[in-house]
Design a protein around this motif. Structure first.
Motif, PDB file in Angstrom:
ATOM      1  N   SER A 181       9.375-162.756  -2.087  1.00 50.82           N
ATOM      2  CA  SER A 181       8.139-163.538  -1.938  1.00 50.82           C
ATOM      3  C   SER A 181       8.077-164.242  -0.581  1.00 50.82           C
ATOM      4  O   SER A 181       7.016-164.278   0.060  1.00 50.82           O
ATOM      5  N   LYS A 211       5.298-163.647   2.374  1.00 53.89           N
ATOM      6  CA  LYS A 211       4.513-164.784   2.873  1.00 53.89           C
ATOM      7  C   LYS A 211       4.676-164.981   4.367  1.00 53.89           C
ATOM      8  O   LYS A 211       3.712-165.301   5.076  1.00 53.89           O
ATOM      9  N   ALA A 246      -2.090-160.891   1.721  1.00 54.16           N
ATOM     10  CA  ALA A 246      -2.639-161.662   0.596  1.00 54.16           C
ATOM     11  C   ALA A 246      -4.128-161.922   0.791  1.00 54.16           C
ATOM     12  O   ALA A 246      -4.920-161.888  -0.163  1.00 54.16           O
ATOM     13  N   PHE A 248       2.644-164.381  -6.665  1.00 57.76           N
ATOM     14  CA  PHE A 248       1.358-163.743  -6.331  1.00 57.76           C
ATOM     15  C   PHE A 248       0.571-163.340  -7.572  1.00 57.76           C
ATOM     16  O   PHE A 248      -0.472-162.705  -7.465  1.00 57.76           O
ATOM     17  N   LYS A 274      -3.340-163.175  -8.094  1.00 57.64           N
ATOM     18  CA  LYS A 274      -3.978-162.925  -6.789  1.00 57.64           C
ATOM     19  C   LYS A 274      -4.055-161.426  -6.487  1.00 57.64           C
ATOM     20  O   LYS A 274      -4.894-160.998  -5.692  1.00 57.64           O
ATOM     21  N   CYS A 275      -3.152-160.653  -7.088  1.00 54.51           N
ATOM     22  CA  CYS A 275      -3.180-159.204  -6.833  1.00 54.51           C
ATOM     23  C   CYS A 275      -2.681-158.449  -8.059  1.00 54.51           C
ATOM     24  O   CYS A 275      -1.892-158.970  -8.842  1.00 54.51           O
TER      25      CYS A 275
END
Length: 230
Positions: A84, A88, A95, A129, A132-133
């Motif tokens: 992660s 990021k 993202a 995430f 978000k995805c």
């Protein structure tokens, strides 16, 4: 007694002369690691792998087509990142791309690893995430390829995690296209119980190279796709 001694000595020499020289044992990965700390993968490692694989199969001009400049790669993982934090910090734009991604049969990011078990581990590391995805499992174990084709065809997905063989098969069957792909990440540095990285496993390495050949290398050279070595 002197004659007996000479005969025995000669016999001993003959026995020693007939002994075959001992072959040097090939060093295991665990032996190498015992004397040196693991080093993070670099673009040069991937280039060397491609060169060694194709040097007897391709012409000089064809070998040049396989060369990937450093601009094709994301910054290296220095072995301090979790998955992660890597996503990021090393490729933060992906993202944001998720919000505008509307294409079916295509993904923004694909993470390639050595096994189904490892793929599930990586998916669990993507919890920051969640929401978000949409993440797809792209491996063969317990999942039929038709099921994955249907998921890609019916809805919008953002990220796929799986093995090179299954990912390549989906591309070859036109179930997964590279149109929206921005990042291809190899889970290169992780080691299994035998201390093997994914590129230390012959069958996985072969499939990974075939995957790179199936449109990934040209896309990287066109700057459409960035390669990451996690």
């Amino acid at each position: 007694p002197a004659e007996c001694f000479l005969i025995k000595e000669d016999d001993q020499k003959n026995e020693e002369g007939s002994k075959k020289p001992k072959q040097k044992k090939k060093k295991k990965i665990s032996d190498v690691l015992a004397t040196s700390a693991p080093k993070p993968a670099t673009p040069a490692n991937l280039q060397k792998l491609l060169l060694k694989h194709f040097e007897d199969k391709r012409s000089v001009i064809e070998m040049e087509d396989l060369h990937l400049p450093d601009s094709c790669f994301l910054p290296n993982n220095d072995l301090t990142h979790s998955l992660s934090s890597y996503l990021k910090e090393v490729c933060p734009k992906w993202a944001k791309l998720c919000k505008n991604h509307k294409e079916k049969k295509s993904l923004l990011m694909v993470i390639v690893c050595s096994s189904a078990h490892r793929a599930l581990e990586l998916i669990r590391l993507l919890t920051p995430f969640r929401g978000k995805c949409k993440v797809l499992k792209l491996f063969a174990k317990h999942i039929k390829i038709e099921e994955q084709k249907n998921l890609l065809d019916k809805g919008v997905s953002h990220l796929g995690v799986g093995t090179p063989g299954r990912i390549k098969a989906l591309i070859e069957q036109d179930a997964l296209n590279l149109q929206s792909l921005k990042y291809l990440i190899f889970d290169w540095n992780w080691r299994d119980q035998k201390l093997r990285r994914m590129m230390d496993i012959p069958e996985v390495k072969q499939e990974a190279i075939k995957l790179l050949e199936s449109g990934i290398i040209p896309a990287c050279k066109a700057q459409d796709v960035k390669l990451g070595l996690f």
